[in-house]
Design a protein around this motif. Structure first.
Motif, mmCIF file in Angstrom:
data_model
loop_
_atom_site.group_PDB
_atom_site.id
_atom_site.type_symbol
_atom_site.label_atom_id
_atom_site.label_comp_id
_atom_site.label_asym_id
_atom_site.label_seq_id
_atom_site.Cartn_x
_atom_site.Cartn_y
_atom_site.Cartn_z
ATOM 1 N N CYS A 42 78.142 72.580 -20.345
ATOM 2 C CA CYS A 42 77.463 73.636 -21.128
ATOM 3 C C CYS A 42 75.947 73.453 -21.201
ATOM 4 C CB CYS A 42 78.046 73.695 -22.534
ATOM 5 S SG CYS A 42 77.593 72.282 -23.573
ATOM 6 N N TRP A 43 75.440 72.378 -20.664
ATOM 7 C CA TRP A 43 74.012 72.068 -20.645
ATOM 8 C C TRP A 43 73.424 71.719 -22.009
ATOM 9 C CZ3 TRP A 43 71.060 70.838 -16.577
ATOM 10 C CH2 TRP A 43 71.665 70.993 -15.333
ATOM 11 N N ALA A 44 74.277 71.343 -22.977
ATOM 12 C CA ALA A 44 73.751 70.825 -24.241
ATOM 13 C C ALA A 44 72.882 69.611 -23.916
ATOM 14 C CB ALA A 44 74.894 70.419 -25.172
ATOM 15 N N LYS A 45 71.821 69.417 -24.681
ATOM 16 C CA LYS A 45 70.853 68.352 -24.396
ATOM 17 C C LYS A 45 71.154 67.092 -25.207
ATOM 18 C CE LYS A 45 66.421 69.207 -23.651
ATOM 19 N NZ LYS A 45 64.975 69.478 -23.872
ATOM 20 N N PHE A 46 71.095 65.951 -24.526
ATOM 21 C CA PHE A 46 71.207 64.635 -25.148
ATOM 22 C C PHE A 46 69.837 63.973 -25.093
ATOM 23 C CE2 PHE A 46 75.454 65.387 -23.495
ATOM 24 C CZ PHE A 46 76.284 64.902 -24.493
ATOM 25 N N MET A 47 69.413 63.397 -26.228
ATOM 26 C CA MET A 47 68.157 62.652 -26.284
ATOM 27 C C MET A 47 68.280 61.528 -27.308
ATOM 28 S SD MET A 47 65.084 65.499 -26.307
ATOM 29 C CE MET A 47 63.780 64.330 -25.894
ATOM 30 N N VAL A 48 67.380 60.566 -27.212
ATOM 31 C CA VAL A 48 67.284 59.521 -28.222
ATOM 32 C C VAL A 48 66.582 60.083 -29.462
ATOM 33 C CG1 VAL A 48 66.235 57.289 -28.781
ATOM 34 C CG2 VAL A 48 67.302 57.649 -26.539
ATOM 35 N N GLU A 49 65.516 60.846 -29.247
ATOM 36 C CA GLU A 49 64.705 61.389 -30.341
ATOM 37 C C GLU A 49 65.453 62.500 -31.088
ATOM 38 O OE1 GLU A 49 62.346 59.592 -27.253
ATOM 39 O OE2 GLU A 49 63.625 61.338 -27.133
ATOM 40 N N ASP A 50 65.034 62.697 -32.330
ATOM 41 C CA ASP A 50 65.591 63.788 -33.137
ATOM 42 C C ASP A 50 64.820 65.069 -32.898
ATOM 43 O OD1 ASP A 50 67.653 62.445 -34.475
ATOM 44 O OD2 ASP A 50 66.250 61.594 -35.923
ATOM 45 N N HIS A 51 65.523 66.086 -32.462
ATOM 46 C CA HIS A 51 64.989 67.432 -32.295
ATOM 47 C C HIS A 51 66.111 68.397 -32.660
ATOM 48 C CE1 HIS A 51 61.274 66.234 -30.274
ATOM 49 N NE2 HIS A 51 61.993 65.437 -29.511
ATOM 50 N N PRO A 52 65.787 69.596 -33.097
ATOM 51 C CA PRO A 52 66.834 70.559 -33.438
ATOM 52 C C PRO A 52 67.770 70.815 -32.251
ATOM 53 C CG PRO A 52 64.700 71.351 -34.197
ATOM 54 C CD PRO A 52 64.445 70.132 -33.350
ATOM 55 N N GLY A 53 69.054 70.760 -32.518
ATOM 56 C CA GLY A 53 70.054 71.066 -31.514
ATOM 57 C C GLY A 53 70.340 69.983 -30.487
ATOM 58 N N VAL A 54 69.693 68.829 -30.615
ATOM 59 C CA VAL A 54 69.865 67.743 -29.652
ATOM 60 C C VAL A 54 71.047 66.873 -30.074
ATOM 61 C CG1 VAL A 54 68.802 65.598 -28.845
ATOM 62 C CG2 VAL A 54 67.480 67.693 -28.894
ATOM 63 N N LEU A 55 71.841 66.462 -29.091
ATOM 64 C CA LEU A 55 72.968 65.566 -29.341
ATOM 65 C C LEU A 55 72.541 64.125 -29.113
ATOM 66 C CD1 LEU A 55 75.751 67.540 -27.442
ATOM 67 C CD2 LEU A 55 75.281 67.528 -29.895
ATOM 68 N N HIS A 56 73.151 63.210 -29.867
ATOM 69 C CA HIS A 56 72.833 61.792 -29.743
ATOM 70 C C HIS A 56 74.025 60.970 -29.283
ATOM 71 C CE1 HIS A 56 69.017 62.599 -31.638
ATOM 72 N NE2 HIS A 56 69.659 63.229 -32.602
ATOM 73 N N GLU A 57 75.193 61.581 -29.246
ATOM 74 C CA GLU A 57 76.401 60.869 -28.851
ATOM 75 C C GLU A 57 77.293 61.794 -28.055
ATOM 76 O OE1 GLU A 57 78.474 57.783 -31.410
ATOM 77 O OE2 GLU A 57 79.839 59.495 -31.574
ATOM 78 N N GLY A 58 77.993 61.221 -27.105
ATOM 79 C CA GLY A 58 78.916 62.000 -26.293
ATOM 80 C C GLY A 58 79.679 61.082 -25.370
ATOM 81 N N TYR A 59 80.034 61.590 -24.218
ATOM 82 C CA TYR A 59 80.823 60.851 -23.234
ATOM 83 C C TYR A 59 80.048 60.829 -21.922
ATOM 84 C CZ TYR A 59 84.509 61.647 -26.616
ATOM 85 O OH TYR A 59 85.247 61.680 -27.774
ATOM 86 N N SER A 60 79.940 59.639 -21.344
ATOM 87 C CA SER A 60 79.221 59.536 -20.069
ATOM 88 C C SER A 60 80.103 58.852 -19.039
ATOM 89 C CB SER A 60 77.921 58.756 -20.225
ATOM 90 O OG SER A 60 78.181 57.380 -20.380
ATOM 91 N N THR A 61 79.785 59.088 -17.770
ATOM 92 C CA THR A 61 80.419 58.304 -16.730
ATOM 93 C C THR A 61 79.941 56.865 -16.898
ATOM 94 O OG1 THR A 61 78.639 59.001 -15.230
ATOM 95 C CG2 THR A 61 80.731 60.190 -15.068
ATOM 96 N N GLU A 62 80.644 55.937 -16.301
ATOM 97 C CA GLU A 62 80.318 54.526 -16.509
ATOM 98 C C GLU A 62 78.907 54.172 -16.057
ATOM 99 O OE1 GLU A 62 84.193 51.939 -16.556
ATOM 100 O OE2 GLU A 62 84.200 53.210 -14.752
ATOM 101 N N ASP A 63 78.359 54.936 -15.125
ATOM 102 C CA ASP A 63 76.988 54.691 -14.665
ATOM 103 C C ASP A 63 75.949 55.475 -15.470
ATOM 104 O OD1 ASP A 63 77.377 57.285 -13.783
ATOM 105 O OD2 ASP A 63 77.093 56.818 -11.661
#
Length: 89
Positions: A42-63
């Motif tokens: 869905c192209w939701a964005k993951f980042m370390v920093e806090d911004h509106p609508g940004v995700l900080h946790e999810g599922y990644s491939t092992e790499d």
């Protein structure tokens, strides 16, 4: 579970079918030019920093190359036959 006609599907089975995904907090890539990642569906964005609508946790491939948001994970888990482990396990 999502249908095969779901708008988020676009050939991800080539690189995500049957893989192991790791539930973890997003962390920066080793590539200094990348400060974020997107959900492979869905192209939701993951980042370390806090911004509106940004995700900080999810599922990644092992790499850490491909990321999947919690919503898309729930929707596509059965279709893609993912194996899941927790970070550090």
């Amino acid at each position: 579970m999502a249908q095969s006609s779901d708008w988020r599907l676009g050939g991800q089975e080539r690189f995500l079918k049957g893989v192991t995904l790791v539930k973890r907090r997003y962390r920066r890539s080793s590539n200094p030019n990348w400060d974020h990642a997107h959900c492979a569906f869905c192209w939701a964005k993951f980042m370390v920093e806090d911004h509106p609508g940004v995700l900080h946790e999810g599922y990644s491939t092992e790499d850490d190359y491909h990321w999947v948001c919690p919503t898309c994970f729930a929707d596509f888990r059965e279709m893609f036959e993912w194996h899941v482990r927790k970070a550090g396990a």
